[in-house]
Design an enzyme around this catalytic site. Structure first.
Site, PDB file in Angstrom:
ATOM      1  N   LYS A  36       8.285 -81.904 -40.014  1.00 18.55           N
ATOM      2  CA  LYS A  36       8.043 -83.335 -39.735  1.00 18.55           C
ATOM      3  C   LYS A  36       6.617 -83.546 -39.209  1.00 18.55           C
ATOM      4  O   LYS A  36       5.932 -84.496 -39.583  1.00 18.55           O
ATOM      5  CB  LYS A  36       9.068 -83.875 -38.727  1.00 18.55           C
ATOM      6  N   TYR A  95      12.243 -77.067 -38.743  1.00 19.13           N
ATOM      7  CA  TYR A  95      12.472 -78.462 -39.143  1.00 19.13           C
ATOM      8  C   TYR A  95      11.443 -79.384 -38.471  1.00 19.13           C
ATOM      9  O   TYR A  95      10.793 -80.201 -39.125  1.00 19.13           O
ATOM     10  CB  TYR A  95      13.901 -78.890 -38.756  1.00 19.13           C
ATOM     11  N   SER A 100      10.550 -88.125 -36.893  1.00 20.66           N
ATOM     12  CA  SER A 100      11.548 -87.864 -35.852  1.00 20.66           C
ATOM     13  C   SER A 100      10.869 -87.637 -34.513  1.00 20.66           C
ATOM     14  O   SER A 100       9.729 -87.152 -34.451  1.00 20.66           O
ATOM     15  CB  SER A 100      12.310 -86.600 -36.252  1.00 20.66           C
TER      16      SER A 100
END
Ligand code: UDP
Length: 354
Positions: free
Chosen positions: A167, A163, A139
């Site tokens: 990643k 989050y 992302s």
């Protein structure tokens, strides 16, 4: 279960099996359709914690084929091992992960457990079974709050949330694993903001409960499920004061995975990183206007406070993907709002029938 190579036999003498974790999810389901259309045989792994089982029927109807699927969590290595033993898997696309920024702030351990643990178990099985072709769902969150825009792949990585941290660390885990594993190749796709739905209107984003993301909130508001949209801040240093994002149509994004798989046959380097966006920024207010113009629906919205953790503006430099992956977005934000609205109506009709 029937084996699709029997069905495919005459069409493709050497079809490649691709394990797609999270294959019933939003981006996963569109990617399964794209892979099937290009002659790959997807094997869907999904435990349906964030997706609906009937997505499988809808995918199957679109590709006019039976699907191979298993309801297994990525952390259940023992059961997954059975799948790796049963099929000659050529490549893996690893989507399965939790993805809510706000939830990750509330419950970081859930993110560390699922996003790190799932990847470790998939890589262990890839190593055991010598599956050397790996596409990872990353992302643009790994750019944190970039110092300038557009961002290119050489920008420093950072994180703004647990989050985002998963990643960033997942990317590093893959790089370090690749260095230890002769022959292993991986493409890390850094998505910008995926939106839209399949043009049939039968696949799309189906958030559980109240949506976090902008376009599902817009379509649910227009459908009368939500009272009104709150635009999180109009006092940013952007032309209309609302945040700017690079909204990429999910069907284009799905195609990027197919190109990445094709290229893993013979990649220039073992690890490759690509931004997957349109290269164009759209503000929250612009997206609202596109929605109203293209659907004829009037949207009820108000301006609210800034949302914690939001960055003012980000969009992609996509030159590397265009040049090295030979992929470029084709569909527009206007296509995306039309398709997302079609999907919202499909879901409403389906629920009314149930
Ligand atoms: N946004 C908004 N109202 C909402 C949801 C999102 O104004 O109900 C804004 C959000 O502040 C951001 C943009 O829409 O500027 C995109 O948010 P989203 O959560 O879809 O994606 P993000 O870029 O945060 O991952």
């Amino acid at each position: 279960m029937s084996f699709p190579f029997l069905i495919f036999g005459g069409m493709n003498n050497n079809p490649k099996y691709i394990l797609v974790t999270g294959g019933a999810g939003y981006i996963g389901s569109h990617t399964v359709v794209a892979l099937s259309k290009r002659g790959y045989i997807p094997i869907i792994i999904d435990d349906f914690r964030n997706s609906n089982r009937d997505v499988l029927e809808r995918i199957s109807a679109l590709v006019d084929q039976e699907l191979i699927h298993f309801s297994i969590s990525c952390q259940n290595k023992e059961r997954l091992r059975g799948v790796f033993s049963q099929f000659p898997i050529w490549g893996i696309i690893h989507f399965a992960a939790d993805k809510s920024v706000s939830e990750s702030v509330e419950n970081p351990l859930k993110y560390f457990d699922n996003n790190m643990g799932g990847l470790v178990s998939i890589l262990e099985l890839a190593s055991e079974h010598e599956v050397n072709n790996f596409v990872f769902s990353s992302s643009c969150t790994v750019y944190g709050e970039p110092k300038k825009i557009p961002v290119d792949e050489s920008f420093p990585v950072s994180h703004n949330s647990p989050y985002g941290y998963t990643k960033k660390v997942n990317e590093e885990m893959i790089e370090q694993f690749a260095a230890s594993q002769s022959g292993f190749k991986s493409t890390l796709l850094r998505y910008f903001n995926p939106i839209g739905a399949h043009e049939s209107g039968t696949l799309g984003e189906e958030p559980n409960g109240k949506p976090d993301n902008l376009l599902p909130y817009i379509t649910q508001t227009a459908a009368g499920i939500r009272e009104e949209l709150t635009i999180f801040g109009d006092d940013y240093d952007t032309p209309d004061g609302t945040c700017i994002r690079d909204y990429i149509h999910v069907v284009d994004l799905a195609e990027a995975h197919v190109e990445a798989m094709n290229q893993l046959e013979n990649p220039p380097t073992p690890i490759q990183v690509f931004n997957i966006g349109t290269g164009k920024g759209t503000s929250v207010l612009e997206l609202v206007k596109y929605f109203e113009k293209n659907t004829g629906e009037k949207l009820k919205y108000k301006i609210g406070k800034r949302r914690k953790g939001d960055i003012p503006a980000i969009f992609a430099n996509t030159e590397k993907a265009e040049k090295d992956l030979r992929w470029k977005s084709r569909l527009t934000v206007e296509d995306a709002v039309i398709d997302a609205w079609k999907f919202e109506q499909f879901i409403r009709n389906k629920r009314n029938r149930e």
